[in-house]
Design a protein around this motif. Structure first.
Motif, PDB file in Angstrom:
ATOM      1  N   GLU A 179       0.839  -1.191   0.000  1.00 26.06           N
ATOM      2  CA  GLU A 179       0.000   0.000   0.000  1.00 26.06           C
ATOM      3  C   GLU A 179       0.876   1.243   0.000  1.00 26.06           C
ATOM      4  O   GLU A 179       2.010   1.202   0.472  1.00 26.06           O
ATOM      5  N   ALA A 207       2.227   4.851   1.265  1.00 27.87           N
ATOM      6  CA  ALA A 207       2.467   5.291   2.639  1.00 27.87           C
ATOM      7  C   ALA A 207       2.388   6.806   2.742  1.00 27.87           C
ATOM      8  O   ALA A 207       3.397   7.475   2.932  1.00 27.87           O
ATOM      9  N   CYS A 240      -3.664  10.953   7.207  1.00 33.58           N
ATOM     10  CA  CYS A 240      -4.713   9.942   7.275  1.00 33.58           C
ATOM     11  C   CYS A 240      -5.617  10.087   6.057  1.00 33.58           C
ATOM     12  O   CYS A 240      -6.226  11.127   5.839  1.00 33.58           O
ATOM     13  N   ALA A 244      -4.857  -0.579  -1.538  1.00 35.42           N
ATOM     14  CA  ALA A 244      -3.854  -1.601  -1.216  1.00 35.42           C
ATOM     15  C   ALA A 244      -4.004  -2.765  -2.199  1.00 35.42           C
ATOM     16  O   ALA A 244      -5.065  -2.966  -2.790  1.00 35.42           O
ATOM     17  N   LYS A 266      -8.586   0.946   1.869  1.00 31.46           N
ATOM     18  CA  LYS A 266      -8.411   0.871   3.314  1.00 31.46           C
ATOM     19  C   LYS A 266      -7.842   2.181   3.823  1.00 31.46           C
ATOM     20  O   LYS A 266      -7.371   2.995   3.043  1.00 31.46           O
ATOM     21  N   GLN A 267      -7.918   2.375   5.128  1.00 30.87           N
ATOM     22  CA  GLN A 267      -7.304   3.551   5.718  1.00 30.87           C
ATOM     23  C   GLN A 267      -5.785   3.353   5.727  1.00 30.87           C
ATOM     24  O   GLN A 267      -5.294   2.252   5.985  1.00 30.87           O
ATOM     25  N   ALA A 268      -5.064   4.440   5.467  1.00 32.69           N
ATOM     26  CA  ALA A 268      -3.614   4.386   5.483  1.00 32.69           C
ATOM     27  C   ALA A 268      -3.109   4.125   6.897  1.00 32.69           C
ATOM     28  O   ALA A 268      -3.805   4.411   7.875  1.00 32.69           O
ATOM     29  N   GLU A 269      -1.903   3.611   7.002  1.00 27.44           N
ATOM     30  CA  GLU A 269      -1.295   3.354   8.303  1.00 27.44           C
ATOM     31  C   GLU A 269      -1.176   4.642   9.122  1.00 27.44           C
ATOM     32  O   GLU A 269      -1.191   4.599  10.351  1.00 27.44           O
ATOM     33  N   ALA A 270      -1.079   5.780   8.459  1.00 26.46           N
ATOM     34  CA  ALA A 270      -0.961   7.066   9.167  1.00 26.46           C
ATOM     35  C   ALA A 270      -2.189   7.336  10.035  1.00 26.46           C
ATOM     36  O   ALA A 270      -2.096   8.030  11.044  1.00 26.46           O
ATOM     37  N   CYS A 271      -3.323   6.753   9.697  1.00 32.97           N
ATOM     38  CA  CYS A 271      -4.548   6.964  10.477  1.00 32.97           C
ATOM     39  C   CYS A 271      -4.435   6.335  11.867  1.00 32.97           C
ATOM     40  O   CYS A 271      -5.019   6.855  12.824  1.00 32.97           O
ATOM     41  N   SER A 272      -3.693   5.267  11.992  1.00 30.67           N
ATOM     42  CA  SER A 272      -3.570   4.596  13.289  1.00 30.67           C
ATOM     43  C   SER A 272      -2.565   5.294  14.196  1.00 30.67           C
ATOM     44  O   SER A 272      -2.516   5.023  15.383  1.00 30.67           O
ATOM     45  N   ARG A 273      -1.774   6.205  13.647  1.00 28.70           N
ATOM     46  CA  ARG A 273      -0.783   6.930  14.449  1.00 28.70           C
ATOM     47  C   ARG A 273      -1.323   8.250  14.965  1.00 28.70           C
ATOM     48  O   ARG A 273      -0.707   8.892  15.782  1.00 28.70           O
TER      49      ARG A 273
END
Length: 86
Positions: free
Chosen positions: A49, A51, A55, A60, A78-85
Motif C-alpha cells: 500500500e 504510505a 490519514c 492496497a 483501506k485507511q492508510a497506516e498514518a490513520c492509526s498513528r
C-alpha cells in the motif's frame, strides 16, 4: 572505440529486454474487490500500500494463494497506516 560502443549498446538492450517481463507483471491491472466478492484465501503472501503521511483512504494490493495453490492478486480500499498513528 566502435566495438566498445557496440558492446555497451548490446548490454543495455539485453538488460532492457530481460527486465520488461518484470515490469509488465508489476504494472498488470489488479482486479478491485467488490462488496460480496467471495475470496478463497489460503495464505497471504504480501499486502502493498502507499504510505502517505496523512490519514486518508488508499488502494492496497494483496497477493495471496488460494486453496487450489494458485497465486492471485486483488486490490481494495483501506485507511492508510498514518490513520492509526493519529
Amino acid at each position: 572505440m566502435r566495438v566498445h560502443n557496440l558492446s555497451i549498446v548490446s548490454m543495455l538492450t539485453i538488460n532492457a529486454l530481460s527486465a520488461s517481463p518484470l515490469l509488465a507483471d508489476e504494472q498488470a491491472e489488479v482486479p478491485a474487490y467488490r462488496y460480496g466478492t467471495q475470496l478463497d484465501v489460503a495464505r497471504v503472501i504480501r499486502i502493498e500500500e502507499p504510505a502517505p503521511l496523512t490519514c486518508e483512504i488508499v488502494r492496497a494490493k494483496m497477493t495471496f494463494v488460494n486453496t487450489q495453490g494458485v497465486t492471485e492478486r486483488i486490490s481494495f480500499l483501506k485507511q492508510a497506516e498514518a490513520c492509526s498513528r493519529e
